[in-house]
Scaffold this motif. Structure first.
Motif, PDB file in Angstrom:
ATOM      1  N   GLY A 133      21.028  22.994  45.642  1.00  0.00           N
ATOM      2  CA  GLY A 133      21.558  23.620  44.429  1.00  0.00           C
ATOM      3  C   GLY A 133      21.290  25.109  44.379  1.00  0.00           C
ATOM      4  O   GLY A 133      21.588  25.860  45.315  1.00  0.00           O
ATOM      5  N   LEU A 134      20.680  25.566  43.278  1.00  0.00           N
ATOM      6  CA  LEU A 134      20.400  26.989  43.117  1.00  0.00           C
ATOM      7  C   LEU A 134      19.159  27.425  43.881  1.00  0.00           C
ATOM      8  O   LEU A 134      18.889  28.620  43.994  1.00  0.00           O
ATOM      9  CB  LEU A 134      20.212  27.343  41.632  1.00  0.00           C
ATOM     10  N   GLY A 135      18.391  26.474  44.339  1.00  0.00           N
ATOM     11  CA  GLY A 135      17.210  26.837  45.128  1.00  0.00           C
ATOM     12  C   GLY A 135      15.925  26.927  44.322  1.00  0.00           C
ATOM     13  O   GLY A 135      14.905  27.399  44.836  1.00  0.00           O
ATOM     14  N   TYR A 136      15.925  26.459  43.075  1.00  0.00           N
ATOM     15  CA  TYR A 136      14.677  26.518  42.279  1.00  0.00           C
ATOM     16  C   TYR A 136      13.566  25.716  42.952  1.00  0.00           C
ATOM     17  O   TYR A 136      12.433  26.184  43.077  1.00  0.00           O
ATOM     18  CB  TYR A 136      14.899  25.931  40.878  1.00  0.00           C
TER      19      TYR A 136
ATOM     20  N   PRO B 281      26.250  27.284  44.667  1.00  0.00           N
ATOM     21  CA  PRO B 281      25.189  27.423  43.661  1.00  0.00           C
ATOM     22  C   PRO B 281      24.083  28.395  44.087  1.00  0.00           C
ATOM     23  O   PRO B 281      23.630  29.221  43.276  1.00  0.00           O
ATOM     24  CB  PRO B 281      24.652  25.990  43.522  1.00  0.00           C
ATOM     25  N   LEU B 282      23.691  28.348  45.346  1.00  0.00           N
ATOM     26  CA  LEU B 282      22.647  29.281  45.800  1.00  0.00           C
ATOM     27  C   LEU B 282      23.158  30.718  45.751  1.00  0.00           C
ATOM     28  O   LEU B 282      22.439  31.629  45.322  1.00  0.00           O
ATOM     29  CB  LEU B 282      22.196  28.906  47.224  1.00  0.00           C
ATOM     30  N   GLN B 283      24.408  30.915  46.144  1.00  0.00           N
ATOM     31  CA  GLN B 283      24.972  32.278  46.079  1.00  0.00           C
ATOM     32  C   GLN B 283      24.970  32.794  44.646  1.00  0.00           C
ATOM     33  O   GLN B 283      24.620  33.942  44.386  1.00  0.00           O
ATOM     34  CB  GLN B 283      26.419  32.283  46.579  1.00  0.00           C
ATOM     35  N   LEU B 284      25.367  31.936  43.715  1.00  0.00           N
ATOM     36  CA  LEU B 284      25.406  32.372  42.304  1.00  0.00           C
ATOM     37  C   LEU B 284      24.000  32.680  41.808  1.00  0.00           C
ATOM     38  O   LEU B 284      23.781  33.648  41.079  1.00  0.00           O
ATOM     39  CB  LEU B 284      26.054  31.288  41.438  1.00  0.00           C
ATOM     40  N   ALA B 285      23.025  31.862  42.212  1.00  0.00           N
ATOM     41  CA  ALA B 285      21.642  32.104  41.785  1.00  0.00           C
ATOM     42  C   ALA B 285      21.153  33.448  42.311  1.00  0.00           C
ATOM     43  O   ALA B 285      20.524  34.233  41.576  1.00  0.00           O
ATOM     44  CB  ALA B 285      20.747  30.979  42.285  1.00  0.00           C
ATOM     45  N   LEU B 286      21.455  33.737  43.567  1.00  0.00           N
ATOM     46  CA  LEU B 286      20.956  34.980  44.160  1.00  0.00           C
ATOM     47  C   LEU B 286      21.588  36.213  43.508  1.00  0.00           C
ATOM     48  O   LEU B 286      21.037  37.312  43.600  1.00  0.00           O
ATOM     49  CB  LEU B 286      21.205  34.975  45.675  1.00  0.00           C
ATOM     50  N   GLY B 287      22.705  36.018  42.824  1.00  0.00           N
ATOM     51  CA  GLY B 287      23.337  37.135  42.117  1.00  0.00           C
ATOM     52  C   GLY B 287      22.873  37.258  40.671  1.00  0.00           C
ATOM     53  O   GLY B 287      23.394  38.085  39.928  1.00  0.00           O
ATOM     54  N   ASP B 288      21.913  36.460  40.261  1.00  0.00           N
ATOM     55  CA  ASP B 288      21.498  36.431  38.848  1.00  0.00           C
ATOM     56  C   ASP B 288      20.120  37.077  38.682  1.00  0.00           C
ATOM     57  O   ASP B 288      19.142  36.671  39.325  1.00  0.00           O
ATOM     58  CB  ASP B 288      21.439  34.963  38.389  1.00  0.00           C
TER      59      ASP B 288
END
Ligand SMILES: C[S@@+](CC[C@H](N)C(=O)[O-])C[C@H]1O[C@@H](n2cnc3c(N)ncnc32)[C@H](O)[C@@H]1O
Length: 340
Positions: free
Chosen positions: A72-75, A102-109
């Motif tokens: 997912g986001l990598g949490y 999801p990981l790409q979006l997380a890294l942009g947040d």
């Protein structure tokens, strides 16, 4: 920021949302579900996965073999990595994930990034860009993209019976039964070394019963203090703290399963400041009785390629033959609020 970028096998449109503690989660159109508890994505990684992993059981310098189902986001990846390296443990990490977005979006947040050290962010960047990473402290990992059901049979033979931790963070069984089937959970159980642990936020009766059928022993993850239910998994549909289970202090946050019996005093490693400790406890009488109801009927996917709808429909048919009581009768007996 809404994304429907073209990905080979993807979770459909993803909508960014904020959990109560401000941390980023995503809502998946395909699975009709958020990636994390509304109470807090960062807290969930700590309380339901990293602290119950019991990293203090391992001698300093040990290399842990870890399978993460649904990155997912990598949490969970980031939280586990930071906690392990803080304990002088290295990871040999393998992630299975359908969709890299999801990981790409997380890294942009910005908020997501604010939770992690620069080294950790660099590792997630490596994973995102190259599909593999190596940390300066000796940990390494890679992921395999696609349906995890196809990847599990391809895992290296040396992982069987040698895995220290399996993190299972799929969408809930109601929305993604394909990753909670008897076949998938049995494959995950086979990976564990005798004191290895499978960790999940899920306390669904079907999942717990299936983990037992796969030969594992169970413990419930609970907050050590009285303030527990906020992050509780919705399968049991709302704690009723006036009910007979109130003596347990709070509602289950999830499940740990292992080939060996489990117990554990307060676990605090990997918890961010402000998060209370968690404990591993035997299932309560109420939770054990839940495993005898029709809700405990396993999900089945013998060929490993059934659709979610087909898996659900076949299970409903088997539930009609199930000798146990209905979940609503169980709920009434234990005076539980919510759906039956
Ligand atoms: C609840 S989220 C995981 C959250 C994640 N552990 C985190 O820390 O942010 C579930 C994930 O499962 C992935 N997924 C769904 N079906 C899958 C499948 N069949 N195989 C592998 N991954 C899958 C989705 O793409 C999504 O990223």
């Amino acid at each position: 920021m809404t994304s429907s970028a073209c990905r080979p096998e993807a979770s459909g449109r993803l909508e960014p949302r904020r959990t109560a503690d401000g941390s980023l989660t995503l809502w998946s159109e395909r699975f009709s579900e958020c990636f994390h508890s509304a109470a807090g994505a960062r807290a969930e990684a700590a309380q339901k996965f990293v602290a119950p992993a019991g990293l203090d059981r391992f001698a300093s310098g040990r290399r842990l073999r870890v399978l993460e189902l649904c990155v997912g986001l990598g949490y969970n990846t980031a939280a586990l990595l930071e906690a392990a390296e803080g304990q002088d443990l290295q990871l040999e990490w393998l992630g299975l994930e359908l969709d890299p977005l999801p990981l790409q979006l997380a890294l942009g947040d910005a908020d997501f990034r604010s939770h992690w050290h620069d080294d950790t962010l660099q590792i997630l960047e490596q994973l995102n860009q190259r599909g593999a990473w190596r940390s300066c402290r000796g940990s390494s990992g890679s992921w395999r993209l696609g349906d995890a059901r196809r990847q599990l049979p391809l895992l290296p033979a040396e992982w069987i019976g040698r895995c220290d931790l399996v993190l299972h963070d799929a969408f809930s069984p109601g929305h993604c039964p394909e990753l909670w089937s008897l076949e998938v959970l049995a494959a995950l159980a086979r990976l564990l070394q005798p004191e290895g642990r499978l960790l999940t936020y899920c306390s669904a009766a079907a999942v717990r019963h299936t983990l037992e059928l796969a030969g594992l022993q169970l413990a419930s993850i609970r907050a050590a203090g009285p303030a527990g239910p906020d992050l509780a998994e919705p399968d049991l549909a709302g704690p009723d703290l006036t009910g007979p289970d109130a003596g347990a202090g709070n509602w289950s946050l999830g499940t740990v399963a292992s080939p060996m019996p489990l117990c554990g005093g307060p676990a605090t490693i990997g918890l961010p400041a402000g998060s209370g400790p968690v404990v591993l406890q035997p299932l309560t009488a109420m939770e054990r009785e839940h495993l005898l109801t029709r809700a405990a009927e396993p999900y089945r996917d013998p060929d490993g390629n059934a659709t979610a709808a087909a898996i659900q429909a076949a299970r409903v048919e088997r539930q009609q033959q199930h000798p146990g009581e209905s979940t609503s009768a169980w709920r009434r007996r234990w005076r539980l609020a919510g759906r039956g």
